[in-house]
Design a protein around this motif. Structure first.
Motif, PDB file in Angstrom:
ATOM      1  N   SER A  53     -17.790  -8.672 -14.720  1.00 59.70           N
ATOM      2  CA  SER A  53     -17.385  -8.922 -16.108  1.00 59.70           C
ATOM      3  C   SER A  53     -16.346 -10.041 -16.190  1.00 59.70           C
ATOM      4  CB  SER A  53     -16.825  -7.636 -16.703  1.00 59.70           C
ATOM      5  OG  SER A  53     -16.436  -7.843 -18.022  1.00 59.70           O
ATOM      6  N   MET A  54     -15.373 -10.016 -15.256  1.00 57.37           N
ATOM      7  CA  MET A  54     -14.335 -11.067 -15.260  1.00 57.37           C
ATOM      8  C   MET A  54     -14.957 -12.439 -14.993  1.00 57.37           C
ATOM      9  SD  MET A  54     -11.794  -9.136 -15.834  1.00 57.37           S
ATOM     10  CE  MET A  54     -10.390 -10.186 -15.731  1.00 57.37           C
ATOM     11  N   PHE A  98     -17.965 -17.910 -19.595  1.00 55.64           N
ATOM     12  CA  PHE A  98     -18.024 -18.080 -21.057  1.00 55.64           C
ATOM     13  C   PHE A  98     -16.953 -19.066 -21.510  1.00 55.64           C
ATOM     14  CE2 PHE A  98     -17.213 -17.027 -25.470  1.00 55.64           C
ATOM     15  CZ  PHE A  98     -18.478 -16.790 -25.977  1.00 55.64           C
ATOM     16  N   ILE A 138     -21.067  -5.976 -26.108  1.00 56.83           N
ATOM     17  CA  ILE A 138     -20.498  -6.913 -27.094  1.00 56.83           C
ATOM     18  C   ILE A 138     -20.443  -8.322 -26.497  1.00 56.83           C
ATOM     19  CG2 ILE A 138     -18.472  -7.478 -28.488  1.00 56.83           C
ATOM     20  CD1 ILE A 138     -17.832  -4.464 -28.563  1.00 56.83           C
ATOM     21  N   ASN A 139     -20.020  -8.397 -25.239  1.00 58.14           N
ATOM     22  CA  ASN A 139     -19.940  -9.719 -24.591  1.00 58.14           C
ATOM     23  C   ASN A 139     -21.318 -10.380 -24.519  1.00 58.14           C
ATOM     24  OD1 ASN A 139     -17.214  -9.808 -24.213  1.00 58.14           O
ATOM     25  ND2 ASN A 139     -17.261  -8.936 -22.168  1.00 58.14           N
ATOM     26  N   ILE A 192     -18.078  -2.829 -23.713  1.00 58.32           N
ATOM     27  CA  ILE A 192     -17.537  -4.195 -23.597  1.00 58.32           C
ATOM     28  C   ILE A 192     -18.646  -5.158 -23.178  1.00 58.32           C
ATOM     29  CG2 ILE A 192     -15.981  -5.654 -22.221  1.00 58.32           C
ATOM     30  CD1 ILE A 192     -14.040  -3.259 -22.181  1.00 58.32           C
ATOM     31  N   GLU A 252       0.801  -1.207   0.000  1.00 59.42           N
ATOM     32  CA  GLU A 252       0.000   0.000   0.000  1.00 59.42           C
ATOM     33  C   GLU A 252       0.841   1.268   0.000  1.00 59.42           C
ATOM     34  OE1 GLU A 252      -2.490  -0.498   3.337  1.00 59.42           O
ATOM     35  OE2 GLU A 252      -3.869  -1.853   2.314  1.00 59.42           O
ATOM     36  N   LYS A 272     -13.174  -1.532 -30.778  1.00 56.91           N
ATOM     37  CA  LYS A 272     -14.419  -2.173 -30.321  1.00 56.91           C
ATOM     38  C   LYS A 272     -15.452  -2.187 -31.461  1.00 56.91           C
ATOM     39  CE  LYS A 272     -13.204  -2.452 -25.860  1.00 56.91           C
ATOM     40  NZ  LYS A 272     -12.214  -1.402 -25.758  1.00 56.91           N
ATOM     41  N   ALA A 274      -2.079   3.411   1.781  1.00 57.25           N
ATOM     42  CA  ALA A 274      -3.259   3.721   0.980  1.00 57.25           C
ATOM     43  C   ALA A 274      -4.514   3.561   1.835  1.00 57.25           C
ATOM     44  CB  ALA A 274      -3.323   2.786  -0.208  1.00 57.25           C
ATOM     45  N   GLU A 292      -7.894   2.490   3.191  1.00 62.48           N
ATOM     46  CA  GLU A 292      -8.757   1.308   3.046  1.00 62.48           C
ATOM     47  C   GLU A 292     -10.072   1.754   2.426  1.00 62.48           C
ATOM     48  OE1 GLU A 292      -8.651  -1.953   3.892  1.00 62.48           O
ATOM     49  OE2 GLU A 292      -6.572  -1.953   4.561  1.00 62.48           O
ATOM     50  N   GLU A 352     -15.011 -15.804 -17.381  1.00 59.89           N
ATOM     51  CA  GLU A 352     -14.635 -17.161 -16.935  1.00 59.89           C
ATOM     52  C   GLU A 352     -15.737 -18.162 -17.269  1.00 59.89           C
ATOM     53  OE1 GLU A 352     -13.665 -17.026 -12.784  1.00 59.89           O
ATOM     54  OE2 GLU A 352     -12.085 -15.550 -13.136  1.00 59.89           O
ATOM     55  N   ARG A 368     -22.323 -11.720 -27.776  1.00 62.59           N
ATOM     56  CA  ARG A 368     -21.596 -12.958 -28.107  1.00 62.59           C
ATOM     57  C   ARG A 368     -22.169 -14.155 -27.348  1.00 62.59           C
ATOM     58  NH1 ARG A 368     -15.408 -10.663 -29.066  1.00 62.59           N
ATOM     59  NH2 ARG A 368     -15.978  -9.648 -31.021  1.00 62.59           N
ATOM     60  N   ARG A 422       3.391   0.307  -4.264  1.00 60.58           N
ATOM     61  CA  ARG A 422       2.342   0.631  -5.240  1.00 60.58           C
ATOM     62  C   ARG A 422       2.902   0.683  -6.648  1.00 60.58           C
ATOM     63  NH1 ARG A 422       0.101   4.409  -1.424  1.00 60.58           N
ATOM     64  NH2 ARG A 422       1.021   6.162  -2.501  1.00 60.58           N
ATOM     65  N   LEU A 425     -13.015  -8.333 -23.739  1.00 63.30           N
ATOM     66  CA  LEU A 425     -14.025  -8.979 -24.583  1.00 63.30           C
ATOM     67  C   LEU A 425     -13.779 -10.483 -24.581  1.00 63.30           C
ATOM     68  CD1 LEU A 425     -14.059  -6.627 -27.678  1.00 63.30           C
ATOM     69  CD2 LEU A 425     -15.881  -6.914 -26.013  1.00 63.30           C
ATOM     70  N   PHE A 475     -13.522 -13.731 -29.955  1.00 59.98           N
ATOM     71  CA  PHE A 475     -14.380 -13.868 -31.129  1.00 59.98           C
ATOM     72  C   PHE A 475     -14.002 -15.152 -31.862  1.00 59.98           C
ATOM     73  CE2 PHE A 475     -14.860 -13.109 -35.727  1.00 59.98           C
ATOM     74  CZ  PHE A 475     -16.231 -12.922 -35.770  1.00 59.98           C
ATOM     75  N   THR A 503     -19.060  -9.376 -34.802  1.00 59.08           N
ATOM     76  CA  THR A 503     -20.122 -10.132 -34.129  1.00 59.08           C
ATOM     77  C   THR A 503     -21.444  -9.967 -34.877  1.00 59.08           C
ATOM     78  OG1 THR A 503     -18.990  -9.681 -32.052  1.00 59.08           O
ATOM     79  CG2 THR A 503     -21.237 -10.478 -31.882  1.00 59.08           C
ATOM     80  N   VAL A 552     -16.256  -4.562 -12.865  1.00 61.67           N
ATOM     81  CA  VAL A 552     -15.102  -5.289 -13.421  1.00 61.67           C
ATOM     82  C   VAL A 552     -15.129  -6.737 -12.941  1.00 61.67           C
ATOM     83  CG1 VAL A 552     -12.585  -5.500 -13.350  1.00 61.67           C
ATOM     84  CG2 VAL A 552     -13.633  -3.266 -13.688  1.00 61.67           C
TER      85      VAL A 552
END
Lengths: 341, 356
Positions: free
Chosen positions: B57-58, B64, B97-98, B94, A312, B131, B42, B44, B62, B101, A317, A328, A331, B138, B54
């Motif tokens: 989406s991740m 997919f 598009i995902n 994003i 941190e 993109k 930093a 907390e 996985e 698909r 960092r 994405l 494809f 697609t 995010v």
């Protein structure tokens, strides 16, 4: 230095300013001291109880005394009595006096498996006399790590006996497995018979089909029903094929498992012997191990804090991996594997 | 020396910065401030909405990758809602598009079209060419799936033109265009759009795609190139070439574990062997295709492989085997066909190609 003369306007009222500063500092120090004293219960009224134990091992001065998980005092002192037993004096906060009555006992417990040992006192019987200053409270010996290990030993012995029982060639388990082997061997034979039966069924079906054809004209409705039955029989016999293959595999697996079992039980027995050896060593070295575990816990916590701090802070960092960003999904440039309307 | 003088002045009670160049003093104070700020831990903080988006989406990506399209759809939809709530336009693009698909993989054209059209509009407004290319690609696939090959070709051309302007070449896009050329019967030369003889444009394009995919170390698209080249060879009745291309595609597809592609490769190899008068090899490969497709629950492909096995065994004069597979096929016919996975082998389906 000529500039630093008494006539300099910056030195006007200097003594008052310094005095004020010193006063503020002293008040601050007094405030901190008083706050800490209140927090640590220095100014609260206390009274002393004691108990006698066979050994002073595990006790230390300042050790917390708890009632229902709340800190109500500390171990004031530990003394060796004339009969070689140990007297432990407890300093208890007076406001909890009402809970410590006849029936209350003191014992040593651990907060978690490797947590600090504390003296726990239990609530006394309602309506009985409160313990007064300097009175003795009964001490109840509770299990430490050595006791835990001693408790585990009989369980391990029982497990070992069970393994012996399983492994006994004349025992129920071995005999049952032997029976299973016989059954699976029988299944193989049955399967061969079913195969042969299926062949015969095929032949019979053809014959019946011929018969059905010959009398179809005269008994059409009945024959249609028979034909459907035959078709069903054919489908059933087809479905039987994978079932028979499964039985084959099952029989094979059971046989392999039976062959492996003695080796596995031997290994298990050796493992239990090892565990027993370890538990003996543990019971001997329990106090030292506890210290090592505590040190290791502290070291791990420090290490974790260090790593967290590094991550941190500024240099950390800079070198730490950046968080992933959404992407994405790939494809696929092929049309052969998708459906078209 | 300067530092020691500052400390000395401080303890002497005089101005610590006396004698120090004011400009250097300011720099010194600035450096100390920067160092102190940098070394501070930093703060907390709880994960922000952007971080949650995010994460969703991740997780969708996985799912997919594991072909769990239902789970992927849920995750991407959550990411989309979160991104929209904080006006994260790039994230929204994003996600759109995902999602398109995923709908493509689920053969849901209506929703796929809806999402990809929104994605194209958004990509244009953001001037995000990368993109936009992905979205057009697609869209092209979705249009083809919806039955409009010419529209699909138009969309993939848009994507390739943007790539060309930006100096980018994608083997995946060229693969798709080549397959569309074969399928639509369009005889233009793929990159220059000059008219050439049937299949030539597709073949040239596929060799370009193959080299690009190898360069980019893109195994999946390399296999797609080989498979499409095999299809071209099939249509030209160059059975040895077809067999070689299908084998290469199979070598890549097998470790990747996509049962549909593996079945296509095996069926393609089997048909090529059959055309080369090697029925023993053919039935062996049809048999493997049957096992793969049956285990993956690909009913239509299982039925196709069984039909091929029955016909081939009959032609070989092996009535017993033909009868055995016929009974399995009959038992299958008694149950309604499940799934509608496409059947586009070398010689059937829409991939059969008008460009002969």
């Amino acid at each position: 230095m000529d500039r630093l003369k008494d006539s300099d306007s910056r030195f006007k009222g200097l003594e008052v300013k310094i005095g004020l500063l010193v006063l503020i500092v002293l008040v601050g120090i007094a405030f901190v001291v008083v706050s800490l004293g209140i927090e640590r219960g220095i100014f609260t009224k206390k009274y002393t109880l004691y108990f006698i134990t066979e050994s002073g091992e595990g006790f230390r001065k300042g050790m917390p005394v708890k009632l229902s998980g709340f800190n109500i005092g500390r171990v004031k002192s530990i003394e060796l009595a004339g009969d070689a037993r140990v007297t432990v004096y407890l300093e208890i906060n007076s406001k909890y006096k009402g809970w410590l009555r006849s029936g209350s006992v003191a014992k040593v417990i651990k907060e978690g498996f490797i947590g600090d040992a504390v003296v726990e006192v239990t609530v006394g019987k309602p309506g009985t006399k409160e313990y007064a200053e300097g009175e003795m409270i009964p001490f109840e010996k509770a299990g430490g790590m050595a006791e835990i290990v001693n408790e585990v030993k009989p369980v391990l012995n029982e497990i070992k006996e069970i393994i012996h029982y399983i492994n006994d060639p004349q025992g129920d388990i071995k005999k049952t497995l032997s029976n299973v082997q016989n059954v699976t061997a029988g299944m193989n034979m049955t399967r061969e018979k079913v195969d042969s039966l299926l062949d015969q069924t095929g032949t019979t079906v053809k014959k019946v089909q011929g018969l059905v054809d010959s009398v179809a004209g005269s008994a059409a409705p009945a024959m249609e029903s028979t034909a459907r039955t035959i078709k069903n029989m054919e489908q059933i016999s087809l479905k039987l094929v994978p079932t028979m293959e499964r039985i084959d595999r099952l029989a094979g697996n059971a046989e392999i498992a039976t062959q492996r079992l003695p080796g596995i039980t031997d290994k298990l027995e050796r493992t239990i012997d090892n565990v027993k050896g370890m538990s003996d060593a543990l019971s001997n070295d329990a106090p030292r191990i506890r210290e090592v575990l505590l040190d290791a816990g502290d070291a791990a916590r420090d290490g974790k804090a260090l790593v967290k701090g590094f991550r941190e802070s500024w240099p950390g960092r800079l070198v730490a991996p950046k968080p992933r960003s959404p992407e994405l999904v790939p494809f696929d440039g092929s049309l052969m594997n998708v459906e078209r309307r | 020396m300067k530092a020691s003088r500052i400390v000395l002045n401080f303890f002497k009670g005089s101005n610590p910065l006396r004698g120090l160049n004011p400009f250097r003093g300011l720099i010194l104070i600035g450096l100390i401030a920067i160092f102190a700020y940098g070394c501070a831990a930093a703060k907390e903080k709880k994960p922000s909405i952007e971080e949650k988006a995010v994460d969703a989406s991740m997780r969708g990506s996985e799912a997919f990758a594991n072909r769990d399209y239902a789970a992927a759809l849920v995750r991407f939809e959550i990411a989309l809602q979160l991104d929209r709530s904080v006006d994260n336009r790039q994230g929204e693009l994003i996600d759109l598009i995902n999602i398109a698909r995923v709908y493509t993989a689920l053969a849901d054209y209506k929703n796929a079209v809806d999402r990809i059209e929104k994605a194209i509009t958004l990509a244009r407004s953001l001037n995000d060419n990368r993109k936009l290319v992905e979205a057009y690609a697609t869209y092209s696939k979705v249009r083809w799936m919806a039955g409009d090959s010419q529209a699909a070709l138009m969309e993939i051309n848009k994507a390739i033109l943007i790539d060309a302007k930006d100096g980018v070449k994608s083997g995946g896009l060229l693969n798709l265009k080549a397959e569309l050329l074969i399928d639509s019967g369009t005889v233009e030369k793929a990159e220059t759009f000059q008219r050439v003889e049937p299949l030539q444009g597709a073949e040239e394009l596929l060799f370009t795609a193959l080299s690009l995919n190898k360069r980019d170390d893109n195994a999946a698209e390399t296999a797609n190139s080989y498979r499409a080249l095999a299809r071209v060879s099939d249509l030209r009745k160059k059975w040895n070439d077809a067999l070689a291309f299908y084998s290469k595609a199979y070598d890549i597809d097998k470790p990747a574990g996509d049962p549909v592609k593996i079945t296509i490769d095996l069926m393609g190899m089997a048909k090529s062997n059959l055309a080369l008068k090697r029925p023993d090899e053919a039935v062996f490969l049809f048999g493997r295709a049957y096992i793969v497709s049956a285990n993956a629950g690909l009913t239509a492909r299982t039925a196709e492989s069984l039909d091929k096995l029955i016909i081939t065994y009959k032609e070989m004069g092996n009535a017993e085997k033909a009868d055995f597979y016929s009974r399995i096929r009959d038992a299958m016919s008694a149950e309604p066909l499940q799934g509608a996975e496409p059947l586009q082998g070398a010689d059937n389906g829409s991939g059969g190609g008008k460009a002969k």
